[in-house]
Design an enzyme around this catalytic site. Structure first.
Site, PDB file in Angstrom:
ATOM      1  CD  GLU A  90      25.907 -25.123  -4.910  1.00 32.41           C
ATOM      2  OE1 GLU A  90      25.587 -24.708  -5.920  1.00 32.41           O
ATOM      3  OE2 GLU A  90      25.406 -25.434  -3.753  1.00 32.41           O
ATOM      4  CB  CYS A 117      20.924 -14.630 -10.089  1.00 33.24           C
ATOM      5  SG  CYS A 117      22.153 -15.911  -9.595  1.00 33.24           S
TER       6      CYS A 117
HETATM    7  N1  SAH Z   1      27.747 -12.958 -12.455  1.00 31.36           N
HETATM    8  C1  SAH Z   1      27.975 -13.568 -13.885  1.00 31.36           C
HETATM    9  C2  SAH Z   1      28.612 -14.972 -14.030  1.00 31.36           C
HETATM   10  C3  SAH Z   1      27.694 -15.953 -13.150  1.00 31.36           C
HETATM   11  S1  SAH Z   1      25.982 -15.949 -13.558  1.00 31.36           S
HETATM   12  C4  SAH Z   1      27.052 -13.193 -14.718  1.00 31.36           C
HETATM   13  O1  SAH Z   1      25.664 -12.667 -14.327  1.00 31.36           O
HETATM   14  O2  SAH Z   1      27.139 -12.982 -15.934  1.00 31.36           O
HETATM   15  C5  SAH Z   1      26.059 -16.928 -15.025  1.00 31.36           C
HETATM   16  C6  SAH Z   1      25.028 -17.052 -16.109  1.00 31.36           C
HETATM   17  O3  SAH Z   1      23.920 -17.484 -15.347  1.00 31.36           O
HETATM   18  C7  SAH Z   1      24.482 -15.430 -16.306  1.00 31.36           C
HETATM   19  O4  SAH Z   1      24.449 -15.304 -17.734  1.00 31.36           O
HETATM   20  C8  SAH Z   1      23.585 -15.371 -15.625  1.00 31.36           C
HETATM   21  O5  SAH Z   1      22.487 -14.411 -16.080  1.00 31.36           O
HETATM   22  C9  SAH Z   1      22.731 -16.931 -15.942  1.00 31.36           C
HETATM   23  N2  SAH Z   1      21.599 -17.262 -14.678  1.00 31.36           N
HETATM   24  C10 SAH Z   1      21.563 -16.535 -13.653  1.00 31.36           C
HETATM   25  N3  SAH Z   1      20.514 -16.796 -12.929  1.00 31.36           N
HETATM   26  C11 SAH Z   1      19.960 -17.654 -13.916  1.00 31.36           C
HETATM   27  C12 SAH Z   1      18.720 -18.560 -13.898  1.00 31.36           C
HETATM   28  N4  SAH Z   1      17.919 -18.708 -12.678  1.00 31.36           N
HETATM   29  N5  SAH Z   1      18.338 -19.320 -14.848  1.00 31.36           N
HETATM   30  C13 SAH Z   1      19.076 -19.332 -16.067  1.00 31.36           C
HETATM   31  N6  SAH Z   1      20.418 -18.580 -16.147  1.00 31.36           N
HETATM   32  C14 SAH Z   1      20.611 -17.934 -15.074  1.00 31.36           C
HETATM   33 FE1  SF4 Z   2      25.579 -12.012  -9.466  1.00 30.51          FE
HETATM   34 FE2  SF4 Z   2      23.570 -11.478 -11.192  1.00 30.51          FE
HETATM   35 FE3  SF4 Z   2      25.613 -13.014 -12.130  1.00 30.51          FE
HETATM   36 FE4  SF4 Z   2      23.674 -13.838 -10.196  1.00 30.51          FE
HETATM   37  S1  SF4 Z   2      23.332 -13.280 -12.334  1.00 30.51           S
HETATM   38  S2  SF4 Z   2      25.875 -14.313 -10.113  1.00 30.51           S
HETATM   39  S3  SF4 Z   2      23.583 -12.110  -8.862  1.00 30.51           S
HETATM   40  S4  SF4 Z   2      25.926 -10.852 -11.307  1.00 30.51           S
END
Ligand code: SAH
Ligand code: SF4
Length: 354
Positions: A90, A117
């Protein structure tokens, strides 16, 4: 068969030489692919028929297959793409006045398993190739031009914040930055590209030596080691004190401010001791703090903060000298908000109620 989209300009040059053409033809082909988004080699009108036929014999121009686009009420659009092997990823388009951002995925699923996440709960399938990362931007731009009728619409910013962890697929991520950056392609300035990491320390050091000035965002979420490790399993291998050093190193090398992302999980990381730990962690690091209210998804074990909780937390952070911003959640109604990317279709989205 070559996929010409998977080759960089130098590799395309080598290929042209092999078929008896001059190297400069490579930039013509590259332009057709990355600037005009053309996949049909016969449409590449400034390339001779003879060369086109040779190109058709030895390869093709790959493309992500757009399976669905879900426009949100707030103007953002979530995209579902199918890869050549049938896997799905996505991407999200996020407009904000003159800024048109695409949030790209770097992996199918994610191996990091963060507890908040949706992507993490999927597990890991595979890394994306650099062309698969960059093509998300090209395809989103193409779709948005048709969707809005604005043929000049250009993607201006890219955030690596979709599915997956960029710093465990760093070579492909770096190559995709070169592609996005190319003047004869999408031409997106590296200062408008943000790479977000969960805190993979060797990756931060490697990015410090990368010859492009991309922005770094670090998903901190808690400055208390045991708490962070509870929600971010990889924090056990990459503890906070080492993460802090790595981020300082990045700043010293790049002279670019870092953003700390702080997911607001009510009653988990929003207490006084959390703020104190955060204050100590960021003190002396030229950085800003971006608060992200938790976005719920089916099966999530946290709840979303209320508006009052968000407001209170952000206000309390204002005693820090750092700039604190609140990430306005976009695309929540179509499952396109942070952390919701996990192949849920809007109809499936059931927001957890507490
Ligand atoms: N893996 C990388 C980039 C993808 S996630 C990382 O973790 O930074 C991108 C952002 O979305 C990250 O800051 C992550 O913590 C946030 N994120 C993940 N799950 C989330 C959720 N359920 N609600 C809000 N932000 C979330
Ligand atoms: Fe992966 Fe964690 Fe980033 Fe979600 S928040 S994309 S599980 S590294």
């Amino acid at each position: 068969m070559y996929n010409y989209k998977a080759l960089n300009i130098k590799e395309l040059g080598d290929l042209m030489e092999r078929i008896g053409e001059s190297r400069f033809r490579a930039s013509q082909l590259y332009r057709w692919i990355w600037k005009r988004g053309v996949t049909d080699i016969d449409k590449m009108s400034d390339i001779s028929k003879r060369v086109r036929n040779l190109l058709k014999e030895t390869g093709y121009v790959g493309e992500l297959k757009l399976k669905a686009a879900y426009p949100s009420k707030d103007g953002s659009v979530k995209f579902l793409f199918e890869l050549e092997d049938g896997k799905e990823i996505e991407s999200v388009f996020i407009p904000d006045r003159d800024r048109k951002t695409v949030c790209v995925s770097v992996q199918v699923g994610c191996p990091m398993g963060c507890k908040f996440c949706a992507t993490g709960s999927l597990g890991f399938t595979r890394n994306l190739k650099s062309w698969e990362i960059a093509d998300q931007v090209l395809q989103v731009q193409k779709f948005m031009r048709e969707f809005t009728g604005d043929k000049e619409l250009r993607i201006t910013n890219v955030v690596y914040m979709g599915m997956g962890e960029p710093l465990v697929n760093l070579q492909e991520v770096k190559n995709s930055v070169y592609t996005l950056n190319s003047h004869i392609g999408l031409n997106i300035g590296s200062r408008r590209i943000t790479i977000s990491t969960v805190g993979i320390i060797p990756g931060i050091y490697e990015l410090s030596d990368f010859d492009r000035q991309v922005k770094l965002a670090v998903s901190l979420h808690s400055a208390i080691q045991w708490k962070r490790a509870r929600i971010v399993p990889v924090a056990k291998a990459y503890p906070l004190h080492k993460l802090r050093k790595a981020v300082m190193h990045y700043f010293e090398r790049k002279k670019r401010w870092v953003t700390f992302e702080y997911l607001l999980l009510p009653e988990f990381n929003d207490g006084e001791e959390d703020i104190r730990a955060l204050e100590e962690f960021v003190s002396g690091i030229p950085s800003k703090i971006n608060v992200i209210p938790f976005n719920p998804y089916p099966g999530a074990s946290f709840r979303a903060p209320t508006d009052r909780e968000i407001d209170r937390f952000v206000k309390r952070l204002q005693r820090l000298p750092h700039t604190v911003t609140l990430r306005a959640s976009r695309g929540g109604d179509v499952g396109g908000a942070c952390g919701q990317l996990a192949k849920f279709h809007p109809g499936d989205l059931r927001f957890v109620k507490i």
